[in-house]
Write a protein that holds these residues in place. Structure first.
Motif: not given
Ligand code: PXG
Length: 464
Positions: A235-251
Motif C-alpha cells: 500500500g506504500g510503506v505506511i508507518v501508522p501513528p504510535e497511537t494506532y496499534w495499542p488501540e487496535i489491540q485493546r479493541i
C-alpha cells in the motif's frame, strides 16, 4: 558473479516473453511495446541483466530476498533434500523431518504462544487458510455466525480470491466480483494522505476506533477476526501513528476478536525485529508468513497460530490443505535460510547498524523539492512525491503519473525502487551494507532530480 552467457540475444528473449508470457499486475501490450528487462543472475543486492548491466535491487526481489542473492547454502539444502526425499505429503498420517523441524523452529521464533504452523505455498494461500481457519475456530466454539473478517482499505493480503478479498485494493476488487461475502473494511491509518488537520496521534486513535465502530455496526457476535499488516507494505510503506496499534489491540481484546497479523513482508527481520508485531507491540492470535521465510529462494508460506486456536481446531478434522503444504524441499530451504539469519545475526545487524544508517540517509532526502512524508522503519522506507509539501498536495496529473516517471528514472539509473501511486518505496535485502546504502541513496537522489526536471519540462509540477 558467474553470468549465464549462453542465452539468446536480449531482443529475442523479449520477443518470446511478449509472445507467450503473461506477467502479473502488468498491462501486457504496453510492456511488449517497451521491451521487458531480462534478469539473468544476482549476487548480494546486485542483479545482472541480459545486457550485462548491474542493478541495485532496493526491493529485495519482491520484498523477499532478506539474506540477499546467491547463497549456495540454500541451493545445497534444496539439492540435498531433492535427492533424499523430493516430495511427500502430510495428509494421511505421515510426516517428514524438514516439515516438523521447520514447524518447531517457527514456534520458537514466533512470539508468545504462537506455537502451531499450517503450511502454504505463499502469502495469498496462507491468508485463504486463515479465513477458513478462524471461521472454523468460531464454528467449533459454537458460534458459526461469527464469520466476518474486518480488514482495511489499501491493505494487501494477496491475489487469490480469498487474499484479494481480504485486501483493500479497490482496483483488484473490480476484477472478478470481489470481495467474497463476510469481509468488511475500515480506513487505513495513513496520516499524510488522509489525516487533514488532525495531529498524527489524534488521527491514529480515530482510525483505530473505526474498528470498534465497525464491530458494533456488524455486531460483535458476528465478527471473527481483524486482519492487518503491522506496517502496510504494498500500500506504500505506511508507518501508522504510535497511537494506532495499542488501540487496535485493546479493541480486539475487549470484543474477543482474533487478531491476524499479516507478516508476509514484515516478518523475518524486515522491521528490525524478527516480526513486525514485535516492532509495533501487538500480540496476534494468527500470523501469516511467507517471502522472508525462505528469502524468496523457493515458494513457501504459513499460518502460525496460537495455543488457544490450535486447541479448538484440533478437536475436529480441518478439511483444508494444499498438495505442497509443508513441501520438504521448501521446508529444507527455509530452515537453512533461518539458520543463516540467526547464525549471522542478520536481524541484530539490521537493528543496530544498517537500519539506523539507512534511516539517516533516507531522511536526508527530505530536503529534495519533490519529497515529503519520509517513512522508514527497519529496512522498509517510503517517501511521498508532492508538488507542495506545506499543503501535502497531490499532483494535478492522474495519481501515479509522477511516481511512474520517477520509477523509470530509477530503472534507467540501475536502481530498483518501486512506485505506489506517487510514493516511492524501498525494501532492500537485509544484508545491504552501508556502502551499498550510499549507492542506493545517491541513485535515488539522481533519479528524483531527473524526475523533477522532467515533470517541470512536461508541465506536471502542478498541484491538483
Ligand atoms: N500479504 C502481504 C502483506 C503481502 O505483501 C501477500 C500477502 C501475498 O503473498 P504471495 O506470496 O501470495 O504473493 C503479500 C505479497 C507489490 C507486491 O507490488 C507485493 C506482494 C506481492 C506482489 C507484489 O508490492 N506482496
Amino acid at each position: 558473479m558467474t553470468l549465464l552467457a549462453n542465452h539468446l540475444p536480449t531482443a529475442e528473449l523479449q520477443a518470446i516473453d511478449a509472445a507467450h508470457h503473461l506477467h502479473p499486475f502488468t498491462h501486457s501490450n504496453q510492456l511488449a511495446e517497451k521491451g521487458v528487462r531480462v534478469i539473468t543472475a544476482a549476487k548480494g543486492v546486485w542483479l545482472k541483466d541480459s545486457e550485462g548491466e548491474e542493478v541495485l535491487d532496493a526491493m529485495a526481489g519482491l520484498w523477499c530476498v532478506n539474506i540477499g542473492y546467491g547463497r549456495d547454502e540454500l541451493a545445497d539444502a534444496a539439492a540435498r533434500q531433492m535427492r533424499e526425499l523430493p516430495f511427500y505429503n502430510t495428509f494421511f498420517q505421515t510426516t517428514h523431518v524438514p516439515v516438523l523441524m521447520l514447524a518447531k523452529k517457527l514456534a520458537e521464533l514466533a512470539p508468545g504462544d504462537l506455537n502451531h504452523v499450517f503450511f502454504a505455498n505463499g502469502g495469498s494461500d496462507a491468508n485463504d487458510t486463515n479465513i477458513r481457519l478462524v471461521r472454523t475456530y468460531w464454528a467449533e466454539k459454537g458460534q458459526p455466525n461469527r464469520d466476518v473478517i474486518i480488514s482495511r482499505w489499501n491493505a494487501y493480503h494477496g491475489s487469490t480470491i480469498g487474499g484479494a478479498s481480504l485486501g483493500g485494493m479497490k482496483g483488484m476488487h473490480g476484477q472478478g466480483s470481489l470481495p467474497i461475502p463476510g469481509v468488511a473494511f475500515i480506513d487505513q491509518p495513513h496520516w499524510w494522505a488522509e489525516g487533514g488537520d488532525k495531529s498524527p496521534e489524534e488521527f491514529g486513535l480515530e482510525r483505530a476506533q473505526q474498528l470498534e465502530a465497525k464491530i458494533k455496526e456488524i455486531g460483535p457476535d458476528k465478527v471473527a477476526a481483524f486482519i492487518a499488516e503491522p506496517i502496510q507494505g504494498a500500500g506504500g510503506v505506511i508507518v501508522p501513528p504510535e497511537t494506532y496499534w495499542p488501540e487496535i489491540q485493546r479493541i480486539c481484546k475487549e470484543y474477543d476478536i482474533l487478531l491476524i497479523a499479516d507478516e508476509v513482508i514484515c516478518g523475518f527481520g524486515r522491521t528490525g525485529n524478527w516480526f513486525g508485531s514485535q516492532t509495533v507491540g501487538i500480540e496476534p492470535d494468527v500470523m501469516t508468513v511467507a517471502k522472508g521465510l525462505s528469502s524468496g529462494y523457493i515458494p513457501i508460506g504459513a499460518s502460525i497460530i496460537s495455543d488457544k486456536i490450535a486447541d479448538v481446531l484440533r478437536r475436529t478434522e480441518f478439511s483444508h490443505g494444499y498438495t505442497y503444504s509443508g513441501h520438504p524441499v521448501a521446508c529444507a530451504v527455509a530452515l537453512e535460510n533461518l539458520r543463516i539469519l540467526e547464525e549471522e545475526n542478520i536481524v541484530d545487524q539490521v537493528k543496530d547498524v544498517t537500519a539506523p544508517y539507512l534511516r539517516k540517509k533516507w531522511e536526508s532526502l527530505a530536503d529534495h523539492p519533490l519529497v515529503a512524508d519520509v517513512n522508514i522503519i527497519g529496512m522498509m522506507g517510503s517517501v511521498a512525491l508532492t508538488p507542495d509539501k506545506a499543503t501535502r498536495a497531490k499532483f494535478a496529473a492522474e495519481e501515479g503519473t509522477v511516481g511512474f516517471i520517477c520509477r523509470e528514472r530509477c530503472f534507467a539509473n540501475n536502481l530498483v525502487m518501486r512506485s505506489v501511486g506517487d510514493r516511492m518505496i524501498i525494501s532492500p535485502p537485509l544484508t545491504i551494507t552501508c556502502d551499498e546504502i550510499d549507492i542506493l541513496i545517491e541513485r535515488a537522489r539522481k533519479s528524483l532530480d531527473e524526475c523533477l526536471e522532467k515533470i517541470i519540462a512536461d508541465g506536471l509540477f502542478e498541484a491538483a
